[in-house]
Design a protein around this motif. Structure first.
Motif, PDB file in Angstrom:
ATOM      1  N   ALA A  35     -15.740  -2.742  -7.277  1.00  0.00           N
ATOM      2  CA  ALA A  35     -16.447  -3.473  -6.699  1.00  0.00           C
ATOM      3  C   ALA A  35     -15.656  -4.572  -6.117  1.00  0.00           C
ATOM      4  O   ALA A  35     -14.748  -5.208  -5.723  1.00  0.00           O
ATOM      5  N   ALA A  36     -15.268  -5.762  -7.431  1.00  0.00           N
ATOM      6  CA  ALA A  36     -15.133  -6.503  -7.551  1.00  0.00           C
ATOM      7  C   ALA A  36     -13.188  -6.100  -6.647  1.00  0.00           C
ATOM      8  O   ALA A  36     -13.363  -6.948  -6.441  1.00  0.00           O
ATOM      9  N   GLU A  37     -12.706  -5.386  -7.419  1.00  0.00           N
ATOM     10  CA  GLU A  37     -11.383  -5.354  -7.592  1.00  0.00           C
ATOM     11  C   GLU A  37     -11.183  -4.101  -6.072  1.00  0.00           C
ATOM     12  O   GLU A  37     -10.080  -5.275  -5.821  1.00  0.00           O
ATOM     13  N   VAL A  38     -11.749  -3.882  -5.755  1.00  0.00           N
ATOM     14  CA  VAL A  38     -11.669  -4.049  -4.359  1.00  0.00           C
ATOM     15  C   VAL A  38     -11.972  -5.240  -3.141  1.00  0.00           C
ATOM     16  O   VAL A  38     -10.607  -5.291  -2.469  1.00  0.00           O
ATOM     17  N   VAL A  39     -12.355  -6.220  -3.833  1.00  0.00           N
ATOM     18  CA  VAL A  39     -12.370  -6.782  -2.767  1.00  0.00           C
ATOM     19  C   VAL A  39     -11.797  -8.045  -3.239  1.00  0.00           C
ATOM     20  O   VAL A  39     -10.342  -8.950  -2.234  1.00  0.00           O
ATOM     21  N   ARG A  40     -10.512  -7.974  -4.344  1.00  0.00           N
ATOM     22  CA  ARG A  40      -9.545  -8.625  -5.052  1.00  0.00           C
ATOM     23  C   ARG A  40      -8.706  -8.704  -3.872  1.00  0.00           C
ATOM     24  O   ARG A  40      -7.614  -9.028  -3.350  1.00  0.00           O
ATOM     25  N   ARG A  41      -8.401  -6.965  -4.187  1.00  0.00           N
ATOM     26  CA  ARG A  41      -7.190  -6.648  -3.233  1.00  0.00           C
ATOM     27  C   ARG A  41      -7.034  -6.630  -1.407  1.00  0.00           C
ATOM     28  O   ARG A  41      -6.284  -6.743  -0.745  1.00  0.00           O
ATOM     29  N   LEU A  42      -7.860  -6.964  -0.989  1.00  0.00           N
ATOM     30  CA  LEU A  42      -8.618  -6.883   0.371  1.00  0.00           C
ATOM     31  C   LEU A  42      -8.266  -8.410   0.882  1.00  0.00           C
ATOM     32  O   LEU A  42      -7.839  -9.155   1.906  1.00  0.00           O
ATOM     33  N   THR A  43      -9.015  -9.646  -0.474  1.00  0.00           N
ATOM     34  CA  THR A  43      -8.716 -10.297  -0.418  1.00  0.00           C
ATOM     35  C   THR A  43      -7.941 -11.746  -0.344  1.00  0.00           C
ATOM     36  O   THR A  43      -8.012 -13.179   0.047  1.00  0.00           O
ATOM     37  N   GLY A  44      -7.109 -11.258  -1.443  1.00  0.00           N
ATOM     38  CA  GLY A  44      -6.321 -11.929  -2.417  1.00  0.00           C
ATOM     39  C   GLY A  44      -6.995 -12.680  -3.079  1.00  0.00           C
ATOM     40  O   GLY A  44      -6.444 -13.365  -4.071  1.00  0.00           O
TER      41      GLY A  44
END
Length: 68
Positions: A35-44
């Motif tokens: 989930a944290a990786e998805v956030v990282r990819r979407l928000t930078g």
């Protein structure tokens, strides 16, 4: 997307990434790291390191301006 939150999905073992404004689910992941990786990819943004946490914790990440 301006704010994303990571929280437990229906109080179970999965993690939900939601838009904070609307509560719309973006993704449900098995692991918090995913989930944290998805956030990282979407928000930078690089989210805080994954650690053991209490079941009811919610994590909020703000998107940087100019990302969509």
């Amino acid at each position: 997307m301006s704010l994303l939150t990571i929280s437990r999905y229906k109080g179970g073992r999965h993690w939900a990434v939601r838009e904070a404004d609307t509560g719309t689910i973006v993704v449900v992941a098995v692991y918090r790291k995913g989930a944290a990786e998805v956030v990282r990819r979407l928000t930078g943004q690089v989210p805080e390191p994954t650690k053991r946490c209490k079941r009811r914790e919610t994590f909020v990440y703000e998107a940087k301006g100019g990302t969509s």
